[in-house]
Scaffold this motif. Structure first.
Motif, mmCIF file in Angstrom:
data_model
loop_
_atom_site.group_PDB
_atom_site.id
_atom_site.type_symbol
_atom_site.label_atom_id
_atom_site.label_comp_id
_atom_site.label_asym_id
_atom_site.label_seq_id
_atom_site.Cartn_x
_atom_site.Cartn_y
_atom_site.Cartn_z
ATOM 1 N N GLY A 114 -7.053 6.686 -14.784
ATOM 2 C CA GLY A 114 -6.884 7.461 -13.556
ATOM 3 C C GLY A 114 -6.328 6.624 -12.422
ATOM 4 O O GLY A 114 -6.394 5.393 -12.422
ATOM 5 N N LYS A 115 -5.780 7.321 -11.443
ATOM 6 C CA LYS A 115 -5.107 6.655 -10.323
ATOM 7 C C LYS A 115 -6.018 5.726 -9.526
ATOM 8 O O LYS A 115 -5.587 4.657 -9.101
ATOM 9 C CB LYS A 115 -4.498 7.695 -9.374
ATOM 10 N N VAL A 116 -7.275 6.109 -9.323
ATOM 11 C CA VAL A 116 -8.177 5.280 -8.514
ATOM 12 C C VAL A 116 -8.438 3.942 -9.210
ATOM 13 O O VAL A 116 -8.330 2.884 -8.586
ATOM 14 C CB VAL A 116 -9.499 6.023 -8.205
ATOM 15 N N GLU A 117 -8.764 3.986 -10.498
ATOM 16 C CA GLU A 117 -9.000 2.740 -11.237
ATOM 17 C C GLU A 117 -7.735 1.892 -11.309
ATOM 18 O O GLU A 117 -7.803 0.667 -11.193
ATOM 19 C CB GLU A 117 -9.502 3.022 -12.658
ATOM 20 N N ILE A 118 -6.588 2.536 -11.513
ATOM 21 C CA ILE A 118 -5.330 1.801 -11.588
ATOM 22 C C ILE A 118 -5.032 1.137 -10.243
ATOM 23 O O ILE A 118 -4.655 -0.036 -10.188
ATOM 24 C CB ILE A 118 -4.175 2.725 -12.038
ATOM 25 N N LYS A 119 -5.245 1.860 -9.154
ATOM 26 C CA LYS A 119 -5.023 1.292 -7.811
ATOM 27 C C LYS A 119 -5.940 0.098 -7.586
ATOM 28 O O LYS A 119 -5.510 -0.953 -7.107
ATOM 29 C CB LYS A 119 -5.251 2.346 -6.734
ATOM 30 N N ASN A 120 -7.232 0.239 -7.934
ATOM 31 C CA ASN A 120 -8.185 -0.857 -7.742
ATOM 32 C C ASN A 120 -7.828 -2.068 -8.595
ATOM 33 O O ASN A 120 -7.915 -3.216 -8.141
ATOM 34 C CB ASN A 120 -9.605 -0.389 -8.050
ATOM 35 N N TRP A 121 -7.401 -1.812 -9.850
ATOM 36 C CA TRP A 121 -7.033 -2.894 -10.761
ATOM 37 C C TRP A 121 -5.827 -3.676 -10.221
ATOM 38 O O TRP A 121 -5.861 -4.907 -10.157
ATOM 39 C CB TRP A 121 -6.728 -2.315 -12.148
ATOM 40 N N ILE A 122 -4.769 -2.960 -9.822
ATOM 41 C CA ILE A 122 -3.568 -3.667 -9.373
ATOM 42 C C ILE A 122 -3.792 -4.336 -8.026
ATOM 43 O O ILE A 122 -3.265 -5.413 -7.753
ATOM 44 C CB ILE A 122 -2.310 -2.743 -9.380
ATOM 45 N N GLU A 123 -4.615 -3.741 -7.178
ATOM 46 C CA GLU A 123 -4.934 -4.348 -5.880
ATOM 47 C C GLU A 123 -5.642 -5.691 -6.092
ATOM 48 O O GLU A 123 -5.306 -6.689 -5.448
ATOM 49 C CB GLU A 123 -5.816 -3.397 -5.071
ATOM 50 N N ALA A 138 1.468 2.652 -3.659
ATOM 51 C CA ALA A 138 2.748 3.075 -4.235
ATOM 52 C C ALA A 138 2.757 2.839 -5.743
ATOM 53 O O ALA A 138 3.290 3.653 -6.502
ATOM 54 C CB ALA A 138 3.899 2.329 -3.569
ATOM 55 N N TYR A 139 2.151 1.756 -6.200
ATOM 56 C CA TYR A 139 2.065 1.452 -7.623
ATOM 57 C C TYR A 139 1.293 2.566 -8.337
ATOM 58 O O TYR A 139 1.766 3.133 -9.319
ATOM 59 C CB TYR A 139 1.372 0.103 -7.812
ATOM 60 N N ALA A 140 0.115 2.908 -7.828
ATOM 61 C CA ALA A 140 -0.718 3.950 -8.447
ATOM 62 C C ALA A 140 -0.023 5.302 -8.427
ATOM 63 O O ALA A 140 -0.218 6.113 -9.343
ATOM 64 C CB ALA A 140 -2.073 4.028 -7.749
ATOM 65 N N ASN A 141 0.795 5.552 -7.423
ATOM 66 C CA ASN A 141 1.503 6.830 -7.324
ATOM 67 C C ASN A 141 2.597 6.996 -8.380
ATOM 68 O O ASN A 141 3.151 8.083 -8.529
ATOM 69 C CB ASN A 141 2.079 7.022 -5.920
ATOM 70 N N CYS A 142 2.883 5.953 -9.136
ATOM 71 C CA CYS A 142 3.842 6.040 -10.243
ATOM 72 C C CYS A 142 3.192 6.631 -11.498
ATOM 73 O O CYS A 142 3.873 6.887 -12.483
ATOM 74 C CB CYS A 142 4.400 4.651 -10.564
#
Length: 104
Positions: A41-50, A21-25
């Motif tokens: 990009g969304k994939v890197e952002i998702k991995n970073w926040i995870e 949900a965070y990356a989808n923002c």
């Protein structure tokens, strides 16, 4: 506090430790700059926040939003030294999503 919908969604995703949900923002081409590193990009952002969620379990309490400066001051709390801290989130938006975010 009257936050843009996408910022409200981001805070909710952060507080729920929901990296998807965070990356989808963010837009597909978004960039996040935090702790001296850039995530593209969304994939890197998702991995970073995870990873950050696993390490620090950060929650956000919005304190002040400036529409003119596109900034949010928020108190963050978690399992990191010095918690809680007040950080400033600098945003740029595109199509009602976040195009860039710098956290200082």
């Amino acid at each position: 506090m009257n936050l843009p919908k996408v910022i409200g969604d981001l805070v909710k995703a952060q507080d729920n430790f929901d990296s998807t949900a965070y990356a989808n923002c963010f837009t597909k081409t978004a960039m996040v700059f935090d702790e001296g590193k850039t995530h593209n990009g969304k994939v890197e952002i998702k991995n970073w926040i995870e990873e950050a969620n696993k390490k620090y379990q950060v929650t956000m309490k919005p304190l002040e939003y400036s529409e003119a400066q596109e900034t949010l001051k928020a108190e963050i709390s978690g399992t990191f030294p010095g918690s809680p801290l007040t950080l400033t989130y600098h945003y740029e938006f595109k199509d009602e999503l976040i195009e860039s975010l710098e956290i200082v």
